[in-house]
Scaffold this motif. Sequence first.
Motif, PDB file in Angstrom:
ATOM      1  N   LEU A  55       0.808  -1.213   0.000  1.00  0.00           N
ATOM      2  CA  LEU A  55       0.000   0.000   0.000  1.00  0.00           C
ATOM      3  C   LEU A  55       0.836   1.255   0.000  1.00  0.00           C
ATOM      4  O   LEU A  55       0.458   2.279  -0.557  1.00  0.00           O
ATOM      5  CB  LEU A  55      -0.926  -0.014   1.218  1.00  0.00           C
ATOM      6  N   PHE A  56       1.992   1.145   0.642  1.00  0.00           N
ATOM      7  CA  PHE A  56       2.830   2.339   0.743  1.00  0.00           C
ATOM      8  C   PHE A  56       3.235   2.848  -0.640  1.00  0.00           C
ATOM      9  O   PHE A  56       3.111   4.024  -0.962  1.00  0.00           O
ATOM     10  CB  PHE A  56       4.064   2.007   1.576  1.00  0.00           C
ATOM     11  N   THR A  57       3.709   1.892  -1.462  1.00  0.00           N
ATOM     12  CA  THR A  57       4.119   2.301  -2.809  1.00  0.00           C
ATOM     13  C   THR A  57       2.925   2.803  -3.594  1.00  0.00           C
ATOM     14  O   THR A  57       3.036   3.720  -4.410  1.00  0.00           O
ATOM     15  CB  THR A  57       4.768   1.140  -3.562  1.00  0.00           C
ATOM     16  N   LYS A  58       1.774   2.210  -3.345  1.00  0.00           N
ATOM     17  CA  LYS A  58       0.555   2.669  -4.013  1.00  0.00           C
ATOM     18  C   LYS A  58       0.254   4.124  -3.682  1.00  0.00           C
ATOM     19  O   LYS A  58      -0.063   4.920  -4.551  1.00  0.00           O
ATOM     20  CB  LYS A  58      -0.628   1.815  -3.553  1.00  0.00           C
ATOM     21  N   ALA A  80       2.339   6.372  -2.741  1.00  0.00           N
ATOM     22  CA  ALA A  80       3.313   7.238  -3.388  1.00  0.00           C
ATOM     23  C   ALA A  80       2.958   7.418  -4.865  1.00  0.00           C
ATOM     24  O   ALA A  80       3.053   8.507  -5.418  1.00  0.00           O
ATOM     25  CB  ALA A  80       4.699   6.626  -3.254  1.00  0.00           C
ATOM     26  N   LEU A  81       2.517   6.317  -5.461  1.00  0.00           N
ATOM     27  CA  LEU A  81       2.119   6.360  -6.867  1.00  0.00           C
ATOM     28  C   LEU A  81       0.974   7.343  -7.056  1.00  0.00           C
ATOM     29  O   LEU A  81       0.975   8.173  -7.958  1.00  0.00           O
ATOM     30  CB  LEU A  81       1.686   4.952  -7.289  1.00  0.00           C
ATOM     31  N   ALA A  82       0.020   7.236  -6.138  1.00  0.00           N
ATOM     32  CA  ALA A  82      -1.140   8.114  -6.224  1.00  0.00           C
ATOM     33  C   ALA A  82      -0.716   9.573  -6.139  1.00  0.00           C
ATOM     34  O   ALA A  82      -1.185  10.424  -6.895  1.00  0.00           O
ATOM     35  CB  ALA A  82      -2.119   7.783  -5.108  1.00  0.00           C
ATOM     36  N   LEU A  91       2.108  10.792  -7.013  1.00  0.00           N
ATOM     37  CA  LEU A  91       2.801  11.201  -8.230  1.00  0.00           C
ATOM     38  C   LEU A  91       1.831  11.410  -9.384  1.00  0.00           C
ATOM     39  O   LEU A  91       1.991  12.301 -10.204  1.00  0.00           O
ATOM     40  CB  LEU A  91       3.824  10.132  -8.616  1.00  0.00           C
ATOM     41  N   VAL A  92       0.806  10.542  -9.421  1.00  0.00           N
ATOM     42  CA  VAL A  92      -0.138  10.609 -10.532  1.00  0.00           C
ATOM     43  C   VAL A  92      -0.963  11.890 -10.459  1.00  0.00           C
ATOM     44  O   VAL A  92      -1.295  12.497 -11.460  1.00  0.00           O
ATOM     45  CB  VAL A  92      -1.038   9.357 -10.533  1.00  0.00           C
ATOM     46  N   VAL A 121      -0.516  14.808 -10.368  1.00  0.00           N
ATOM     47  CA  VAL A 121       0.221  16.031 -10.679  1.00  0.00           C
ATOM     48  C   VAL A 121      -0.773  17.164 -10.872  1.00  0.00           C
ATOM     49  O   VAL A 121      -1.763  17.015 -11.585  1.00  0.00           O
ATOM     50  CB  VAL A 121       1.034  15.842 -11.973  1.00  0.00           C
TER      51      VAL A 121
END
Lengths: 422, 410
Positions: free
Chosen positions: B3-6, B8-10, B12-13, B15
Amino acid sequence: MTDTATPDFATLSPSRGQKFRQRVLPLIALALILALVPALSPSRTVYSLLNAVGINIVFALSYNMLLGRGGLLSFGHAVYFGLGGYAAMHAMRAIEAGDGLWSGFPVFGLPVVGFAAGALAGAVIGWPSCRRAGTAFAMISLGVAELIAAAGFMFASIFGGEEGVTGDRMNGPELFGLSLGPVSEVYLFIAFWTVVGTAMIFAFTRTPLGKLSEATRDNPERVQFIGFDPVRIRYMVFIAAGAFAGLSGGMAAVNYEIFTPESLSLHPSGFVLLMAYIGGIRYFSGPILGAVVLTVMQSMLSDFTEAWLLYLGVLFIAIIMFAPGGLAGIFHGVAGTVRRDGAGRAARSLGLKAAGVSLLLVGLIVLIEVVIRWSNGYGEVFEPFGLMLETGSVLTWVLVAGPILGGAALVRFVAKTDEGGA
Amino acid sequence: MNLFTKAALAALVGVAPLSVHAEETLKIAFIDPLSGPFGPSGDAALRHWQYAADEVNKGDGINGQKVEIVAYDNKINPKESLVQLQKALDQGIRYIAQGNGSSVASALIDAIEKHNKRNPGEEVLFLNYAAVDPAFTNERCSFWHFRFDSDADMKMNAVTDWLVGQPDIKKVYIIGQDYSFGKAVAHAATTMIAAKRPDIEIVGNELHPLGKVKDFTPYVQKMISAEADAVITGNWGADMVLLVKAATSSGHKVPYLTYYAGSLGAATIMGEGAVGQVKQISEMNTNLETPDEQDMLIDGFETKNSDISYYYHRIFTAMGMFDAAATAAGSVEPIKVAMALEGMEYDTAYGPVTMRADNHQILQPLYMSTFSADVKRDVEDLGLGWASGDGDRIEADKTSMPTSCEMKRP
């Protein structure tokens, strides 16, 4: 494996809850995030950037099936991306022309055509090249990439010569009521296939073949002992990786409506290697992160600095030297520290580390930006936040040396205290 | 994937959407390579555009609006160019300028054609200043594309017209890069020579791998043993300068008729050995007789940009014609400007030019220039430059070629 008291496999295996949390939940989260994006009504730029990101996520994941999971370093993965894309492009033209069966084929399904073409290309090219692993495999992949890229420029009837092959996605039957004209509808198409591709590649890692591919990476001889042929395993993984690269190529064909021979060349092959490596090849999420960061960097950073390639290089070197686990490795490390030390202590040490790295970065950015303006010789001056950082001014060099020295000292201090505390 | 990487992805997305600037200046998006191996040539063209904009802004701009050139780095990649095009569209930019690479131009023509069809009222116009694939003004022609450079076939037409006045040349060797452009040049050369100078024997017609040959000596030796009186090549970049270097070091003293010997940085690498031997076909050279205003323009440009030479005259032509078209239309609306550009006649320092209405291709006089040591204006501070004499000018109307374009007007 030091704990010899571990009873049996049944107790080692994850519980149902763990399985759901670790395997299904992240995919649902990905799908939810992608589904929520249109609610923010992003601009065309953000949409086209997200489309490029989605394509690169599937492409980088397919590459990591070889590099991270299979231990096969390939320098020619764009060949399968490109061939899949070209196949989808020609199918799109057939839909436009209404040729026979194609007239009933929806453009939405074109990634399937790319998938099949990528698998076919993988099956043909993989047959000779998968007999060897390691350096020999890497060299063969390099040779094949050069061969196909050169052929791409020479055979104009298939690859369209320099100007490539173009098509129009607004033809054929519509699926889900999507005309695929505006970029926002193409986004839904890309999001759908990104989730499908990611889920399928993840599912692949759970299959016996996926597990055997990891075993072959770690120790091919043992795999032979248990009765499997490593060459065949590599070959099958190679076909699957080619197929998913072809899938992303099919997505690209619909998104850009053009394919040119340089999409087969070494340049995109190198870029996918960077995406997978910077993201972290040991983690499934690594290539996803890498694809997001590098795609955004490529398209947006060049607006702010002409030295964006230099930053890319610095990032790559820094990852290889200091964080071999890539960006995903950094996140996992942070999460691990929090779990081990508790939030309070972890926040202190991580905060100091982050401050140190940020300081280093500030010094580096000032140095690079001042130097590049000086080397251009147009007399431009780097002016962040209204500061006039001229080459000759003392402030410039204080801002270069101060943060770099301070940041390095801080990072060293944190490393020392961590060692002392452990 | 936890979930953590998710999360972070969110982050970044998500923007933040880019802000849309208020429309005060008339913006032209310059989409060309500004980094990587082709960065310097894109940068040189950008500075020509910026200088041309400065010149227009000294007056009252275009139709009362000041012109601003906004640069987008496409890394000479067609797909990346489309992302940069979307960025330009989001900024409300309605004019696109590009030139490096026919692959990029092809992608942009196609994307702009579709954008204009799908978004009526937000049309965009493409000012092509250097991509020379003849297809763009023939079977792939588009109402939204205007080309301010002579295409590859027109240049070959001019080269062969020039050959008509050179009775000493009896044997010609053709060498090119093995891809669509090199093949097109070779095809044009053989058919046009056969039509205009049937007595010329083509003693060699060869394609070499694109950008892979480091030493052209074996090719030059073949030319020497074939006793060629002249060499025709469409080579550009390293393939062009390395070919000339091999020729000079092998002592092959015949004219080399090129398209791109005048491009940035080539003169420095070719050096004195190439004097009198290398020729290029282009719309001008800086040593032609011109009115004083043009001399002042070149001086001004080279003073401001001391490290490059005045090369892309056609960029100034493009800016001038854009200005005239907007004035004639009384608007900077792309569709009106495009209508006014069709068939427009315009006077440049090197003679009158015409924008063809039937395929949007400029007709301009072309010059066969020779690399020379006896010049008023040199290039790259070498004391060497480009000059031409009598019989080296090919009139604009003689460069005209039949077209297969069936223009679809809105």
